[in-house]
Design a protein around this motif. Structure first.
Motif, PDB file in Angstrom:
ATOM      1  N   MET A   1       0.821  -1.198   0.000  1.00 49.64           N
ATOM      2  CA  MET A   1       0.000   0.000   0.000  1.00 49.64           C
ATOM      3  C   MET A   1       0.863   1.260   0.000  1.00 49.64           C
ATOM      4  SD  MET A   1      -3.057   1.381   0.117  1.00 49.64           S
ATOM      5  CE  MET A   1      -4.406   0.735   1.012  1.00 49.64           C
ATOM      6  N   ASP A   3       3.760   1.732  -1.254  1.00 52.88           N
ATOM      7  CA  ASP A   3       4.332   1.979  -2.583  1.00 52.88           C
ATOM      8  C   ASP A   3       3.353   2.740  -3.468  1.00 52.88           C
ATOM      9  OD1 ASP A   3       6.666   0.690  -1.883  1.00 52.88           O
ATOM     10  OD2 ASP A   3       6.046  -1.233  -2.727  1.00 52.88           O
ATOM     11  N   LYS A   4       2.066   2.393  -3.401  1.00 50.57           N
ATOM     12  CA  LYS A   4       1.048   3.085  -4.202  1.00 50.57           C
ATOM     13  C   LYS A   4       0.874   4.522  -3.739  1.00 50.57           C
ATOM     14  CE  LYS A   4      -1.683  -0.933  -5.496  1.00 50.57           C
ATOM     15  NZ  LYS A   4      -2.995  -1.557  -5.472  1.00 50.57           N
ATOM     16  N   ILE A   5       0.906   4.738  -2.430  1.00 52.66           N
ATOM     17  CA  ILE A   5       0.760   6.092  -1.894  1.00 52.66           C
ATOM     18  C   ILE A   5       1.954   6.950  -2.297  1.00 52.66           C
ATOM     19  CG2 ILE A   5       0.646   7.465   0.224  1.00 52.66           C
ATOM     20  CD1 ILE A   5      -0.955   5.109   1.448  1.00 52.66           C
ATOM     21  N   LYS A   6       3.149   6.393  -2.240  1.00 53.42           N
ATOM     22  CA  LYS A   6       4.350   7.150  -2.609  1.00 53.42           C
ATOM     23  C   LYS A   6       4.319   7.596  -4.070  1.00 53.42           C
ATOM     24  CE  LYS A   6       7.745   5.859   0.816  1.00 53.42           C
ATOM     25  NZ  LYS A   6       8.588   7.020   1.011  1.00 53.42           N
ATOM     26  N   LEU A   7       3.615   6.867  -4.922  1.00 58.49           N
ATOM     27  CA  LEU A   7       3.482   7.276  -6.328  1.00 58.49           C
ATOM     28  C   LEU A   7       2.692   8.577  -6.461  1.00 58.49           C
ATOM     29  CD1 LEU A   7       2.742   3.845  -8.052  1.00 58.49           C
ATOM     30  CD2 LEU A   7       4.877   5.162  -8.131  1.00 58.49           C
ATOM     31  N   LEU A   8       1.932   8.927  -5.439  1.00 59.49           N
ATOM     32  CA  LEU A   8       1.107  10.139  -5.470  1.00 59.49           C
ATOM     33  C   LEU A   8       1.832  11.373  -4.942  1.00 59.49           C
ATOM     34  CD1 LEU A   8      -2.256   8.634  -4.175  1.00 59.49           C
ATOM     35  CD2 LEU A   8      -1.566   9.073  -6.543  1.00 59.49           C
ATOM     36  N   GLN A  11       1.309  15.138  -6.047  1.00 58.11           N
ATOM     37  CA  GLN A  11      -0.004  15.217  -6.687  1.00 58.11           C
ATOM     38  C   GLN A  11      -1.053  15.766  -5.712  1.00 58.11           C
ATOM     39  OE1 GLN A  11      -0.562  14.345  -9.958  1.00 58.11           O
ATOM     40  NE2 GLN A  11       1.660  14.117 -10.018  1.00 58.11           N
ATOM     41  N   TYR A  53      -2.075   7.116   9.527  1.00 58.96           N
ATOM     42  CA  TYR A  53      -2.927   6.228   8.729  1.00 58.96           C
ATOM     43  C   TYR A  53      -4.127   5.700   9.510  1.00 58.96           C
ATOM     44  CZ  TYR A  53       0.733   6.092   5.177  1.00 58.96           C
ATOM     45  OH  TYR A  53       1.645   6.428   4.216  1.00 58.96           O
ATOM     46  N   TYR A  60      -7.652   9.758  -2.107  1.00 57.25           N
ATOM     47  CA  TYR A  60      -8.191   9.818  -3.467  1.00 57.25           C
ATOM     48  C   TYR A  60      -7.426  10.824  -4.309  1.00 57.25           C
ATOM     49  CZ  TYR A  60     -11.874   7.606  -0.819  1.00 57.25           C
ATOM     50  OH  TYR A  60     -12.562   6.772   0.011  1.00 57.25           O
TER      51      TYR A  60
END
Length: 71
Positions: A1, A3-8, A11, A53, A60
């Motif tokens: 999870m 890793d997905k948040i770090k992609l943001l 943004q 968290y 979102y």
């Protein structure tokens, strides 16, 4: 999870909390325990806030600008 948040990072995101409140801003950082969000306050004032968290229900990404969403 994480890793997905770090992609943001960098943004604009919306954050929904378990208590029903929400905030939006630019994601500055994320680690194993919390996110760092740059939020607009007023005029030329911005603030970085940290959210654990355990308080967050969902994160979102902002949708792209679309005339259908604006009307």
């Amino acid at each position: 999870m994480l890793d997905k948040i770090k992609l943001l990072i960098g943004q604009p995101i919306g954050v929904a909390f378990k208590n029903g409140l929400s905030v939006s801003g630019v994601l500055c950082d994320a680690d194993e325990d919390e996110i760092c969000l740059l939020e607009y306050l007023y005029q030329q004032k911005f603030v970085q806030k940290y959210y654990d968290y355990e308080l967050i229900q969902g994160i979102y990404i902002f949708p792209s600008c679309d005339n259908d969403l604006l009307n």
